[in-house]
Design an enzyme around this catalytic site. Sequence first.
Site, mmCIF file in Angstrom:
data_model
loop_
_atom_site.group_PDB
_atom_site.id
_atom_site.type_symbol
_atom_site.label_atom_id
_atom_site.label_comp_id
_atom_site.label_asym_id
_atom_site.label_seq_id
_atom_site.Cartn_x
_atom_site.Cartn_y
_atom_site.Cartn_z
ATOM 1 N N HIS A 96 -26.616 -67.717 42.433
ATOM 2 C CA HIS A 96 -26.415 -68.638 41.320
ATOM 3 C C HIS A 96 -26.669 -70.068 41.791
ATOM 4 O O HIS A 96 -26.808 -70.321 42.991
ATOM 5 C CB HIS A 96 -24.997 -68.495 40.730
ATOM 6 C CG HIS A 96 -23.895 -68.712 41.705
ATOM 7 N ND1 HIS A 96 -22.945 -67.777 42.013
ATOM 8 C CD2 HIS A 96 -23.588 -69.799 42.452
ATOM 9 C CE1 HIS A 96 -22.100 -68.264 42.903
ATOM 10 N NE2 HIS A 96 -22.471 -69.475 43.190
HETATM 11 P P1 TYD Z 1 -18.227 -64.604 41.698
HETATM 12 O O1 TYD Z 1 -18.747 -65.844 41.079
HETATM 13 O O2 TYD Z 1 -18.701 -63.288 41.151
HETATM 14 O O3 TYD Z 1 -18.479 -64.615 43.249
HETATM 15 P P2 TYD Z 1 -19.906 -64.715 43.981
HETATM 16 O O4 TYD Z 1 -20.595 -65.913 43.444
HETATM 17 O O5 TYD Z 1 -19.546 -64.873 45.413
HETATM 18 O O6 TYD Z 1 -20.653 -63.462 43.713
HETATM 19 O O7 TYD Z 1 -16.649 -64.647 41.617
HETATM 20 C C1 TYD Z 1 -15.863 -63.499 41.752
HETATM 21 C C2 TYD Z 1 -14.678 -63.613 40.833
HETATM 22 O O8 TYD Z 1 -13.802 -64.660 41.233
HETATM 23 C C3 TYD Z 1 -15.070 -63.887 39.393
HETATM 24 O O9 TYD Z 1 -14.250 -63.064 38.559
HETATM 25 C C4 TYD Z 1 -14.692 -65.323 39.172
HETATM 26 C C5 TYD Z 1 -13.560 -65.550 40.166
HETATM 27 N N1 TYD Z 1 -13.477 -66.910 40.678
HETATM 28 C C6 TYD Z 1 -12.429 -67.713 40.279
HETATM 29 O O10 TYD Z 1 -11.571 -67.333 39.475
HETATM 30 N N2 TYD Z 1 -12.344 -68.977 40.807
HETATM 31 C C7 TYD Z 1 -13.259 -69.446 41.699
HETATM 32 O O11 TYD Z 1 -13.145 -70.612 42.157
HETATM 33 C C8 TYD Z 1 -14.353 -68.610 42.085
HETATM 34 C C9 TYD Z 1 -15.404 -69.108 43.055
HETATM 35 C C10 TYD Z 1 -14.420 -67.336 41.551
#
Ligand code: TYD
Length: 144
Positions: free
Chosen positions: A57
């Site tokens: 992303h």
């Molecule tokens: P996600 O964005 O899927 O992680 P990555 O980019 O590493 O693949 O995030 C995983 C989960 O954590 C998603 O349900 C959102 C949550 N999350 C939060 O609640 N707060 C945060 O600061 C972050 C980074 C993720």
Amino acid sequence: MNGKIFENCYFLEFPKYGDNKRGFLTVFEENKNIPFKIKRVYYIYEIGDLTQIRGPHGHKKTEQVFFNLNGRATYYLDNGKEKKEIVLDKPNIGLYIGPKVWHYIKNYSKNIVFLVVASTFYEESDYLRNYDDFLDFIKDDFRI
Ligand code: TYD
């Protein structure tokens, strides 16, 4: 090792106090050696399948610094003009990733632990999770 990778991405080196016997201490402070006010800290750990990737992303506004507290991983970085892969493997080296950088993390070593400090509270609307949306969001930056 404060090295620029490309626009909006660079390495930051943090002090490493100590020695092999007592261990090492690394410290960072907002608006000092972290180039923003820290609103959020998160960490990623217990990756059971080392072939997985985190991301991909980009962010509209969020600035982040990534640390690999333990282990090594490869960071794929793409600002729309240039693409780079870099390895992060030292706990006192941070990777600054600014807004408008498409990124993901892969090729983890066993027991990897990432720590991330961010300039914003978590907000899904700040994410660009589709590469075409990312290119569309940054396109005005490349107009002359
Ligand atoms: P996600 O964005 O899927 O992680 P990555 O980019 O590493 O693949 O995030 C995983 C989960 O954590 C998603 O349900 C959102 C949550 N999350 C939060 O609640 N707060 C945060 O600061 C972050 C980074 C993720």
